[in-house]
Write a protein that holds these residues in place. Structure first.
Motif, mmCIF file in Angstrom:
data_model
loop_
_atom_site.group_PDB
_atom_site.id
_atom_site.type_symbol
_atom_site.label_atom_id
_atom_site.label_comp_id
_atom_site.label_asym_id
_atom_site.label_seq_id
_atom_site.Cartn_x
_atom_site.Cartn_y
_atom_site.Cartn_z
ATOM 1 N N THR A 49 58.758 46.383 43.463
ATOM 2 C CA THR A 49 57.434 45.865 43.812
ATOM 3 C C THR A 49 57.074 46.170 45.266
ATOM 4 O O THR A 49 55.915 46.457 45.573
ATOM 5 C CB THR A 49 57.372 44.352 43.573
ATOM 6 O OG1 THR A 49 58.454 43.700 44.265
ATOM 7 C CG2 THR A 49 57.471 44.042 42.082
ATOM 8 N N PHE A 50 58.064 46.128 46.155
ATOM 9 C CA PHE A 50 57.790 46.407 47.563
ATOM 10 C C PHE A 50 57.260 47.824 47.755
ATOM 11 O O PHE A 50 56.209 48.029 48.382
ATOM 12 C CB PHE A 50 59.066 46.203 48.392
ATOM 13 C CG PHE A 50 58.896 46.547 49.847
ATOM 14 C CD1 PHE A 50 58.371 45.622 50.727
ATOM 15 C CD2 PHE A 50 59.257 47.808 50.334
ATOM 16 C CE1 PHE A 50 58.196 45.943 52.077
ATOM 17 C CE2 PHE A 50 59.084 48.136 51.674
ATOM 18 C CZ PHE A 50 58.556 47.193 52.542
ATOM 19 N N GLU B 283 39.542 49.991 41.712
ATOM 20 C CA GLU B 283 40.684 49.918 42.610
ATOM 21 C C GLU B 283 41.192 48.479 42.745
ATOM 22 O O GLU B 283 42.398 48.238 42.892
ATOM 23 C CB GLU B 283 40.292 50.470 43.986
ATOM 24 C CG GLU B 283 39.960 51.952 44.028
ATOM 25 C CD GLU B 283 41.206 52.812 43.942
ATOM 26 O OE1 GLU B 283 41.916 52.748 42.910
ATOM 27 O OE2 GLU B 283 41.467 53.530 44.916
ATOM 28 N N VAL B 284 40.260 47.529 42.719
ATOM 29 C CA VAL B 284 40.670 46.119 42.730
ATOM 30 C C VAL B 284 41.535 45.813 41.507
ATOM 31 O O VAL B 284 42.581 45.146 41.598
ATOM 32 C CB VAL B 284 39.427 45.202 42.756
ATOM 33 C CG1 VAL B 284 39.842 43.734 42.549
ATOM 34 C CG2 VAL B 284 38.680 45.339 44.075
ATOM 35 N N GLY C 103 49.861 41.335 39.899
ATOM 36 C CA GLY C 103 50.211 40.555 38.721
ATOM 37 C C GLY C 103 51.678 40.706 38.366
ATOM 38 O O GLY C 103 52.356 39.723 38.012
ATOM 39 N N ALA C 104 52.200 41.932 38.457
ATOM 40 C CA ALA C 104 53.627 42.161 38.185
ATOM 41 C C ALA C 104 54.492 41.410 39.192
ATOM 42 O O ALA C 104 55.530 40.825 38.836
ATOM 43 C CB ALA C 104 53.932 43.653 38.239
ATOM 44 N N LEU C 105 54.060 41.414 40.454
ATOM 45 C CA LEU C 105 54.805 40.694 41.489
ATOM 46 C C LEU C 105 54.825 39.198 41.204
ATOM 47 O O LEU C 105 55.884 38.551 41.256
ATOM 48 C CB LEU C 105 54.180 40.965 42.857
ATOM 49 C CG LEU C 105 54.741 40.157 44.041
ATOM 50 C CD1 LEU C 105 56.185 40.531 44.310
ATOM 51 C CD2 LEU C 105 53.887 40.377 45.288
ATOM 52 N N PHE C 106 53.658 38.631 40.892
ATOM 53 C CA PHE C 106 53.592 37.190 40.634
ATOM 54 C C PHE C 106 54.351 36.813 39.364
ATOM 55 O O PHE C 106 54.980 35.745 39.299
ATOM 56 C CB PHE C 106 52.134 36.743 40.521
ATOM 57 C CG PHE C 106 51.369 36.884 41.807
ATOM 58 C CD1 PHE C 106 52.004 36.707 43.034
ATOM 59 C CD2 PHE C 106 50.027 37.200 41.811
ATOM 60 C CE1 PHE C 106 51.318 36.833 44.225
ATOM 61 C CE2 PHE C 106 49.317 37.335 42.991
ATOM 62 C CZ PHE C 106 49.966 37.146 44.204
ATOM 63 N N TYR C 107 54.294 37.674 38.349
ATOM 64 C CA TYR C 107 55.029 37.395 37.107
ATOM 65 C C TYR C 107 56.535 37.332 37.375
ATOM 66 O O TYR C 107 57.236 36.443 36.883
ATOM 67 C CB TYR C 107 54.729 38.469 36.071
ATOM 68 C CG TYR C 107 55.347 38.203 34.715
ATOM 69 C CD1 TYR C 107 54.663 37.457 33.759
ATOM 70 C CD2 TYR C 107 56.618 38.682 34.405
ATOM 71 C CE1 TYR C 107 55.234 37.200 32.519
ATOM 72 C CE2 TYR C 107 57.191 38.422 33.170
ATOM 73 C CZ TYR C 107 56.491 37.685 32.229
ATOM 74 O OH TYR C 107 57.066 37.429 31.011
ATOM 75 N N ALA C 108 57.006 38.301 38.157
ATOM 76 C CA ALA C 108 58.436 38.326 38.468
ATOM 77 C C ALA C 108 58.843 37.100 39.270
ATOM 78 O O ALA C 108 59.868 36.462 38.977
ATOM 79 C CB ALA C 108 58.780 39.598 39.237
ATOM 80 N N ARG C 109 58.031 36.734 40.266
ATOM 81 C CA ARG C 109 58.397 35.640 41.156
ATOM 82 C C ARG C 109 58.243 34.273 40.496
ATOM 83 O O ARG C 109 59.102 33.396 40.664
ATOM 84 C CB ARG C 109 57.547 35.683 42.420
ATOM 85 C CG ARG C 109 57.811 36.881 43.294
ATOM 86 C CD ARG C 109 56.971 36.855 44.550
ATOM 87 N NE ARG C 109 57.244 35.683 45.365
ATOM 88 C CZ ARG C 109 56.775 35.512 46.605
ATOM 89 N NH1 ARG C 109 56.032 36.458 47.163
ATOM 90 N NH2 ARG C 109 57.054 34.421 47.271
#
Length: 289
Positions: free
Chosen positions: A226-227, A93-94, A102-108
């Motif tokens: 992402t939200f 689950e982690v 990771g997808a959020l950080f990649y986008a940002r």
């Protein structure tokens, strides 16, 4: 020197793994149809069927384990296997949430600056989106969809306090079990389940507010994606955790568990604390930063 082996109970063939796989398939298929708005009401119906199948599977499988444990079929060696199994499940689950973070950080950190022309990508900015402003959250899309960011104050902060409180009550319930204080155990555990239900209710209220008043939807660009993926999957995990703790509460009311033998309760408590830690990360990286 003779070696004394502990008995290791191996159950008969069980239908529950297959039933669980079917339930997950229906949940995923129904969610996909629902989000893509394909097949009319087929999506919600398939999703509801998957929820029902998963609920039946959980109650049925839990019942089998409870009966086997009550019959004294489990040894210390098998108990260690249960602990390892639950530990690996939480680790998976982690990794699951790690992929979405990771997808959020990649986008940002990468995609947004690139679109803004950072890192010798001026042509990318000029060709793909000349009017783009490299800031997060992205409140507009190339297609012209406008949205509003969800603030951290209000419902998100209240839900954070609720989950933090629920972790405390779950720990107090565990301490009461270790002290064999059955009444206190039932009260603290019941309160934990109630807090989980309140959290889910407020999250539904937050989603209604996002859709109707903020224009924040799943199709509102990368920010909306992402939200709702992060908070939605977390809400699904809170639902499962609340169901697990609710079953533990019913077992406590029936006199199950002792200070020396209570891994079912302990595993559910581990899962609940994990869900709370994930929410803290969500609150910081999705709502505040």
């Amino acid at each position: 020197m003779s070696v004394k082996f502990q008995p290791y109970y191996v159950p008969d063939q069980s239908p529950w793994p297959l039933v669980g796989a079917l339930g997950l398939f229906l949940l995923a298929g129904g969610a996909g149809l629902w989000i893509a708005e394909l097949g009319g009401i087929a999506g919600p119906v398939v999703f509801a069927a998957g929820t029902l199948v998963m609920t039946v599977m959980l109650f049925g499988w839990f019942s089998n384990v409870i009966e086997e444990s009550g019959a004294g079929l489990y040894s210390k060696q098998l108990d260690r296997s249960f602990r390892l199994g639950m530990s690996w499940f939480i680790f998976s689950e982690v990794m699951f949430f790690g992929a979405f973070f990771g997808a959020l950080f990649y986008a940002r950190m990468l995609s947004v600056p690139w679109l803004g022309g950072a890192g010798n990508n001026a042509m990318t900015n000029a060709v793909l989106w000349p009017d783009f402003s490299a800031s997060w959250p992205l409140l507009s899309t190339p297609g012209g969809i406008e949205t509003t960011a969800m603030g951290w104050f209000g419902l998100p902060l209240i839900n954070t306090l609720i989950l933090l409180t629920s972790s405390v009550t779950a720990h107090l319930a565990h301490l009461a079990l270790l002290d064999n204080k059955r009444s206190r155990l039932s009260q603290w555990l019941g309160l934990t389940v109630l807090l989980g239900m309140v959290f889910l209710t407020l999250q539904v209220w937050e989603y209604v507010h996002a859709y109707q008043e903020l224009g924040l939807r799943l199709d509102s660009g990368i920010y909306g994606n992402t939200f709702f993926l992060l908070t939605g999957f977390h809400g699904a995990h809170v639902t499962l955790g609340t169901l697990m703790l609710g079953i533990m509460w019913l077992r406590v009311r029936k006199g199950h568990f002792t200070p020396a033998q209570h891994f079912g309760f302990q595993a559910s408590s581990w899962y609940w604390h994990f869900v709370d830690v994930v929410w803290l990360c969500l609150f910081i990286f999705v709502y505040i930063l």
